[in-house]
Design an enzyme around this catalytic site. Sequence first.
Site, short mmCIF file in Angstrom:
data_model
loop_
_atom_site.label_atom_id
_atom_site.label_comp_id
_atom_site.label_asym_id
_atom_site.label_seq_id
_atom_site.Cartn_x
_atom_site.Cartn_y
_atom_site.Cartn_z
N HIS A 178 40.22 26.77 19.82
CA HIS A 178 39.87 26.33 21.07
C HIS A 178 40.58 27.02 22.09
O HIS A 178 40.03 27.52 23.21
CB HIS A 178 39.92 24.90 21.30
CG HIS A 178 39.36 24.48 22.84
ND1 HIS A 178 38.32 24.77 23.04
CD2 HIS A 178 39.92 23.74 23.73
CE1 HIS A 178 37.93 24.25 24.23
NE2 HIS A 178 39.04 23.62 24.46
N GLU A 224 30.97 0.51 26.26
CA GLU A 224 29.99 1.32 25.47
C GLU A 224 28.37 0.89 26.14
O GLU A 224 27.74 1.69 26.02
CB GLU A 224 30.29 0.76 23.90
CG GLU A 224 28.80 1.26 23.07
CD GLU A 224 28.89 2.56 22.97
OE1 GLU A 224 27.85 3.19 22.32
OE2 GLU A 224 29.64 3.47 23.13
N HIS A 233 27.78 2.48 29.44
CA HIS A 233 27.39 3.88 29.12
C HIS A 233 25.86 3.87 28.61
O HIS A 233 24.85 4.82 29.11
CB HIS A 233 28.06 4.40 27.88
CG HIS A 233 27.64 6.03 27.74
ND1 HIS A 233 27.15 6.44 26.62
CD2 HIS A 233 28.07 6.98 28.22
CE1 HIS A 233 26.89 7.34 26.54
NE2 HIS A 233 27.48 7.90 27.30
#
Length: 335
Positions: free
Chosen positions: A251, A75, A78
Amino acid sequence: MSSYKRLVAFTTVLTFLLIMLGAFVRLTDAGLGCPDWPGCYGKLTPTQASAEIAAAVEAQGGTHGPVSIPKAWKEMVHRYVATFLGLLIIGIMVMAWKKRAELKQSPALATWLFFAVCLQGAFGAWTVTMLLKPAIVTGHLIGGMTILGMLTWLWLRQTSPARTVAPPKDLSSLRVLARVGFVAVAAQIILGGWVSTNYAAVVCTDFPTCQGSYWPHMEFNHAFHIVRELGETPDGQNLNVASLTAIHFIHRIGALVVTGILGFLAFALWRNPGTKPLAIGVVAALTLQIAMGIGNVVFQLPLWLAVAHNGGAALLLVTLILVNYRVAGNRHRIS
């Protein structure tokens, strides 16, 4: 190559890689690896927050919850890269204003890019503080793709002015098709983001059928409700399999629509001698993305392929932006 062009090119590539890194963080369930923002338990690095993370791991009964040292590092890396990207975009905006006479370009796009990355930073914070709400996480993905698209167009402006690849009268229909193709791809990316942020990718484990049916049981009343928590309906009940199936299956239908539109666009590009390379690019990017999408279903969403599928969506978006740029017409100044 000018310093401005190099900066834009580097920032564009970094944005593409950051989109894939964000997908990796999400798919490894590391989005709440540091459950505060911008630091990690108020610290700069997970190492400095090791005591707090250890306490959180113990509280969740082991290492398989949302918090752990490895997830915290994913995390935070990023976030570090995203912060660096923001600084690069500030640099692009400043240079665009300072060099506007030399570049013979309006700095408007670079300025809007700055506002886009500020909004994207806010979405990054909300993603954590609002506990991965699907609407916020999907918005974060849309923001990343938007920034990539803006940077791609900005880079193309530095490479060559927008130009016709055939007499203008032969391009009018191509312009319309290219725009429709771009909108279709953008909509499909949003649908794909909704699938990912709702963890609906593995609800159908067979292809071309879904749960053994070409039209499985689906419930739409909660599937596309925007304001709700992850895995819940708006009234706080668990989101059922039929709702997740609806998200996944729509989708798939979107993929069929996009394939038809881009197939028609590629055929039109191929008929024009000046746009044949663009036709090849569209078909190649589309084929790769379809193959990865099917592979994710058949092979039960392997991490590397799921991340690559996000990269493929970004590549397809960039390809459509390139097509739109090349058929845009003779314009040396594009705001």
